[in-house]
Write a protein that holds these residues in place. Structure first.
Motif, PDB file in Angstrom:
ATOM      1  N   VAL A  78     -57.234  37.293  60.699  1.00  0.00           N
ATOM      2  CA  VAL A  78     -58.201  36.352  61.518  1.00  0.00           C
ATOM      3  C   VAL A  78     -57.781  36.411  62.900  1.00  0.00           C
ATOM      4  O   VAL A  78     -58.327  36.546  63.953  1.00  0.00           O
ATOM      5  CB  VAL A  78     -58.333  34.911  61.044  1.00  0.00           C
ATOM      6  CG1 VAL A  78     -58.892  34.075  62.157  1.00  0.00           C
ATOM      7  CG2 VAL A  78     -59.168  34.919  59.940  1.00  0.00           C
ATOM      8  N   PHE A  79     -56.280  36.183  63.098  1.00  0.00           N
ATOM      9  CA  PHE A  79     -55.794  36.337  64.378  1.00  0.00           C
ATOM     10  C   PHE A  79     -55.858  37.805  65.206  1.00  0.00           C
ATOM     11  O   PHE A  79     -56.416  37.690  66.237  1.00  0.00           O
ATOM     12  CB  PHE A  79     -53.959  36.196  64.360  1.00  0.00           C
ATOM     13  CG  PHE A  79     -53.462  36.078  65.541  1.00  0.00           C
ATOM     14  CD1 PHE A  79     -53.522  34.938  66.457  1.00  0.00           C
ATOM     15  CD2 PHE A  79     -52.801  36.989  66.064  1.00  0.00           C
ATOM     16  CE1 PHE A  79     -52.798  34.972  67.593  1.00  0.00           C
ATOM     17  CE2 PHE A  79     -51.980  37.078  67.032  1.00  0.00           C
ATOM     18  CZ  PHE A  79     -52.276  35.969  68.178  1.00  0.00           C
ATOM     19  N   VAL A  80     -55.840  38.759  64.287  1.00  0.00           N
ATOM     20  CA  VAL A  80     -55.908  40.132  65.109  1.00  0.00           C
ATOM     21  C   VAL A  80     -57.403  40.292  65.345  1.00  0.00           C
ATOM     22  O   VAL A  80     -57.861  40.747  66.485  1.00  0.00           O
ATOM     23  CB  VAL A  80     -55.378  41.256  63.801  1.00  0.00           C
ATOM     24  CG1 VAL A  80     -55.954  42.691  64.457  1.00  0.00           C
ATOM     25  CG2 VAL A  80     -54.109  41.111  63.656  1.00  0.00           C
ATOM     26  N   LEU A  81     -58.311  40.035  64.414  1.00  0.00           N
ATOM     27  CA  LEU A  81     -59.799  40.339  64.819  1.00  0.00           C
ATOM     28  C   LEU A  81     -60.208  39.374  65.847  1.00  0.00           C
ATOM     29  O   LEU A  81     -61.277  39.838  66.507  1.00  0.00           O
ATOM     30  CB  LEU A  81     -60.816  40.353  63.689  1.00  0.00           C
ATOM     31  CG  LEU A  81     -60.850  38.904  62.802  1.00  0.00           C
ATOM     32  CD1 LEU A  81     -62.096  38.086  63.426  1.00  0.00           C
ATOM     33  CD2 LEU A  81     -61.151  39.334  61.312  1.00  0.00           C
ATOM     34  N   THR A  82     -59.785  38.155  65.800  1.00  0.00           N
ATOM     35  CA  THR A  82     -60.053  36.984  67.234  1.00  0.00           C
ATOM     36  C   THR A  82     -59.776  37.843  68.487  1.00  0.00           C
ATOM     37  O   THR A  82     -60.541  37.683  69.171  1.00  0.00           O
ATOM     38  CB  THR A  82     -59.497  35.972  66.735  1.00  0.00           C
ATOM     39  OG1 THR A  82     -59.816  35.226  65.762  1.00  0.00           O
ATOM     40  CG2 THR A  82     -59.697  34.925  67.954  1.00  0.00           C
ATOM     41  N   LEU A  83     -58.487  38.179  68.447  1.00  0.00           N
ATOM     42  CA  LEU A  83     -57.902  38.967  69.728  1.00  0.00           C
ATOM     43  C   LEU A  83     -58.773  40.165  70.148  1.00  0.00           C
ATOM     44  O   LEU A  83     -59.159  40.193  71.221  1.00  0.00           O
ATOM     45  CB  LEU A  83     -56.691  39.264  69.685  1.00  0.00           C
ATOM     46  CG  LEU A  83     -55.466  38.147  69.463  1.00  0.00           C
ATOM     47  CD1 LEU A  83     -54.100  38.494  69.693  1.00  0.00           C
ATOM     48  CD2 LEU A  83     -55.671  36.988  70.668  1.00  0.00           C
ATOM     49  N   ILE A  84     -59.023  40.850  69.128  1.00  0.00           N
ATOM     50  CA  ILE A  84     -59.760  42.260  69.357  1.00  0.00           C
ATOM     51  C   ILE A  84     -61.323  41.729  69.841  1.00  0.00           C
ATOM     52  O   ILE A  84     -61.897  42.292  70.551  1.00  0.00           O
ATOM     53  CB  ILE A  84     -59.840  43.095  68.156  1.00  0.00           C
ATOM     54  CG1 ILE A  84     -58.420  43.878  67.963  1.00  0.00           C
ATOM     55  CG2 ILE A  84     -60.749  44.226  68.481  1.00  0.00           C
ATOM     56  CD1 ILE A  84     -57.748  44.514  68.987  1.00  0.00           C
TER      57      ILE A  84
END
Length: 799
Positions: A322-328
């Motif tokens: 979730v953290f990665v896809l939120t930033l991207i």
């Protein structure tokens, strides 16, 4: 003492000397009252008013009244046309991207509908179209697949997999809202453009390759290594379904034609493909010929429900995803939004965008959506179709909602090869070949390395770890570059106050006997060793004519403790190299750097040829030391008792050496009997009526502290002022223990008085001045006495 304006050497040619009302002491700089920060309560109220006012939190409160007052005449046609066009574009795109996420097509329609409507109500971009995007779909599919398989053993969708995708939307929304409230949008700065470019290009290959399973008619390898997947697919081409391949090629050719023929660009090519594919599939019985079709799609608008959260066992894995896809997702969205905001000359608020995206995903999760973001392709379609306000987004969302409510049964015969071909054509535009070429031609090797590492890392080990490796690589490159900063040896342009790189500027000339070095980076532990070696190397190469070192620190914004140690070593080694107690000149240092230098070095400030220097020991202001002098016990008309003055001087400089015990063979007690032994010599009684004025007190302070410390550096406002300070070039070695530099000295000492603020400067003048009034030159007639034990010549104690 004031100097005539024409003698101020730190003025540039042509500068009006009268513009400066008084001498500038770099030690006494402070934030001017008009620039001071407002109280925290005032700033907090202003922040709440600016960021969380109703018109900011709900943008329709601003654009709807404007629309009603007459803006609809200019904007309505464009908004309606763009809304219908994007709605038609979203239907096939949403279904296609759901396949990228390993989800049934209906979930792509959900994600194309509800987040788009919420963003139109809360977002600040007028052209951004929110919904399913390729990169986020890829991340959610690959990431959740590591926790739960997308399909059960019988080939039907796995409900647990779908639940995790919807829960990811809820968690992503909560994270985005928190980031918006805490103003953490800057976190995306850690994703540099080369890293994003490399990741996007690799992701485009992975997405396109993943859709080939619909064209060839068989499942591909699930290995995270893209090259393994390619080899596996090529080795099994004999199993391919040739009818599916032909259909896919035909759709790609059709879309490519619409994309490259100018007259056809504005038509919804993907929607035309979907309609034609459904009609041909229904009439030609594609399902009976082995071509996979979409099948039954649930109809109606889903009832809102709270998503099922993962177990504690899987929550940690899901949160990383979730953290990665939120930033991207946020970075892609804000980039698109800023592009069209700049083009159409309006502003978007990044923190409000985070709140809007968070609301989109939270509300979307209640209606079975997976994480949504702003997309490049459909936002371009939206802008090119004439979108002027967020009304276009509302119309697009309602178009998709109508399809969900009544038209889903008609998608039963839609061939999956057509959807796969739509995705392949869409992601071709994500391949960024221009960026690596640009980095190569500009020789930006660090950025090129980050791009290449991210690209191949994503292809070899998967998108989640690939983006992490890319960020790590870019940080390592940044640290390496920071540890190898550039420095410049400066020379003067004759007839000017300008100084430039002597190695590249032919007009620059070396200043005889003076070495000028400019450092072009912050000084910290990673580069302070290189800084020291570079400076000392230049000093060694300067030859026997070297007289003075000038460090131009105008490019330094921060200096840490490791760099301070390096600066100490530079000062000591330069003194050894010259054989003189010669201070190092520091020019152009910013206030934050000056403050750090004054805390750890005995520094002086150049005032003017006639005013001399201001010498620093602990960083205080003249007003504070004079205020302390005036408020002492027994003070009268600018005079204080000598005993009080000595005691104050001892308090101001507590590090002064204490009297040492000495052996007294004639020591006697109160009865007059001999008691030879060690004793500390006591101060002699201060005669009644003995007073000292401010000049005498200054001399006492100089004796206690200033003359005990050598001046290590002298600060100048500009390099030119340091070069013009000829007194330093002709200075002789200081006497042992002497700290005075040429010219009158202002002594700064450490004040421990509870009422004094940090920073005391004492100026030695013939007649001290307080608040513009001269103190009386004669001591007061008022007597002051102090009783103190003393021993007379006979050894008797007197009181």
């Amino acid at each position: 003492m004031s100097a005539s304006p024409e003698k101020h050497h730190d003025l540039l040619p042509g500068q009006d000397p009268d513009a400066r009302a008084s001498k500038a002491d770099l030690m006494e700089t402070k934030v001017q009252p008009q620039y001071e920060k407002q109280p925290l309560s005032v700033r907090a109220l202003k922040f709440l008013k600016d960021e969380y006012s109703p018109t900011n939190l709900i943008p329709p409160l601003t654009w709807v009244p404007e629309y009603v007052r007459g803006g609809w005449r200019e904007n309505l046609y464009g908004d309606v046309f763009a809304g219908l066009t994007v709605g038609a574009f979203l239907i096939p795109q949403g279904m296609s991207y759901a396949l990228v996420a390993e989800l049934p097509p209906i979930y792509g329609l959900y994600t194309a509908c509800f987040p788009l409507i919420i963003y139109a109500l809360l977002g600040t971009s007028r052209q951004l179209a929110v919904g399913p995007v390729a990169i986020v779909s890829l991340l959610i599919g690959h990431g959740v697949k590591e926790i739960q398989p997308p399909k059960l053993e019988d080939g039907t969708p796995n409900p647990e997999f779908i639940s995790l995708c919807i829960a990811a939307s809820l968690l992503s929304g909560i994270l985005q809202v928190l980031m918006g409230l805490l103003r953490l949008g800057y976190i995306t700065s850690f994703l540099s453009h080369p890293v994003v470019s490399g990741f996007t290009s690799a992701a485009a290959i992975i997405i396109g390759l993943g859709q080939f399973k619909h064209l060839v008619g068989f499942s591909l390898s699930s290995d995270t290594n893209t090259f393994v997947v390619i080899i596996d697919m090529l080795s099994r081409l004999g199993e391919a379904h040739w009818q599916s391949i032909l259909l896919g090629i035909a759709v790609i050719a059709f879309l490519w034609t619409f994309k490259n023929v100018q007259r056809l660009k504005k038509l919804p090519a993907a929607m035309i493909v979907v309609v034609l594919s459904i009609l041909i599939s229904w009439g030609g019985d594609f399902a009976g010929k082995g071509i996979k079709i979409t099948g039954e799609i649930p109809g109606g608008i889903p009832a809102p429900s709270i998503p099922k959260m993962p177990s504690s066992e899987h929550l940690g894995e899901l949160m990383i995803l979730v953290f990665v896809l939120t930033l991207i997702g946020y970075m892609e969205s804000i980039a698109v939004g800023l592009t069209y905001a700049n083009k159409n000359r309006y502003k978007i608020r990044s923190n409000q965008e985070l709140l809007a995206f968070g609301a989109c995903n939270i509300v979307g999760s209640l209606f079975s959506c997976y994480p949504a973001a702003g997309g490049f392709g459909r936002s371009a379609v939206n802008a090119n179709s004439g979108s002027k306000t967020q009304l276009a987004g509302l119309i697009s969302g309602f178009v998709v909602m109508i399809v969900l409510a009544a038209l889903t049964p008609y998608f039963y015969h839609l061939p999956k090869p057509s959807l796969g071909a739509i995705v392949i054509v869409a992601v071709i535009g994500l391949l960024d070949t221009a960026e690596p070429k640009h980095l190569y031609h500009t020789k930006a090797w660090g950025d090129l390395i980050s791009l290449v590492v991210t690209f191949f890392g994503t292809l070899l080990i998967g998108p989640e770890l690939g983006i992490g490796i890319g960020v790590g690589c870019s940080i390592l490159v940044l640290l390496y570059q920071a540890s190898k900063p550039t420095y410049t040896t400066l020379g003067n342009i004759p007839g000017t106050a300008a100084y430039h790189n002597i190695k590249v500027m032919p007009a620059a000339r070396s200043v005889p006997g003076v070495l000028i070095i400019r450092f072009d980076a912050d000084l910290w532990f990673a580069n302070c060793t290189q800084f020291k070696e570079a400076v000392l190397g230049e000093v060694r190469d300067s030859g026997p004519g070297f007289k003075r070192l000038i460090l131009d620190l105008s490019g330094v914004n921060m200096i840490d403790s490791s760099a301070m140690h390096a600066l100490h070593e530079i000062v000591n080694d330069v003194r050894k190299a010259t054989g003189k107690h010669m201070p190092v000149a520091v020019a152009g240092a910013k206030r934050k750097v000056r403050t750090r230098l004054l805390q750890e070095l005995c520094a002086g400030s150049y005032l003017s040829p006639t005013d001399g220097y201001s010498q620093m020991v602990a960083g205080r202001t003249p007003a504070q030391i004079r205020a302390l002098f005036e408020k002492q016990e027994g003070a009268l008309d600018g005079w204080i008792p000598k005993e009080v003055g000595r005691r104050l001087a001892e308090e101001l400089h507590p590090t002064a050496e204490k009297p040492k015990p000495s052996f007294n063979p004639f020591r006697r007690d109160a009865k007059g009997e001999s008691v030879a032994g060690f004793e500390v010599e006591e101060e002699q009684e201060v005669e009644a009526g003995m007073f000292m004025g401010f000049p005498e007190f200054v001399e006492l302070l100089r004796t206690k502290c200033a003359c005990a410390v050598d001046t290590e550096i002298i600060m100048y406002s500009t390099v030119h002022a340091a070069v013009q300070d000829e007194a330093q070039l002709g200075s002789e070695p200081a006497e042992e223990g002497g700290g005075e530099v040429c010219g009158p000295i202002e002594v700064m000492v450490d004040v421990q008085d509870k009422g004094a603020k940090p920073g005391v400067v004492v100026e030695a003048q013939a007649v001290p001045v307080v608040e513009g009034k001269a103190m009386p030159a004669e001591p007061p007639t008022t007597m002051y006495s102090s009783r103190k034990n003393s021993i007379d010549s006979d050894g008797k104690t007197s009181a």
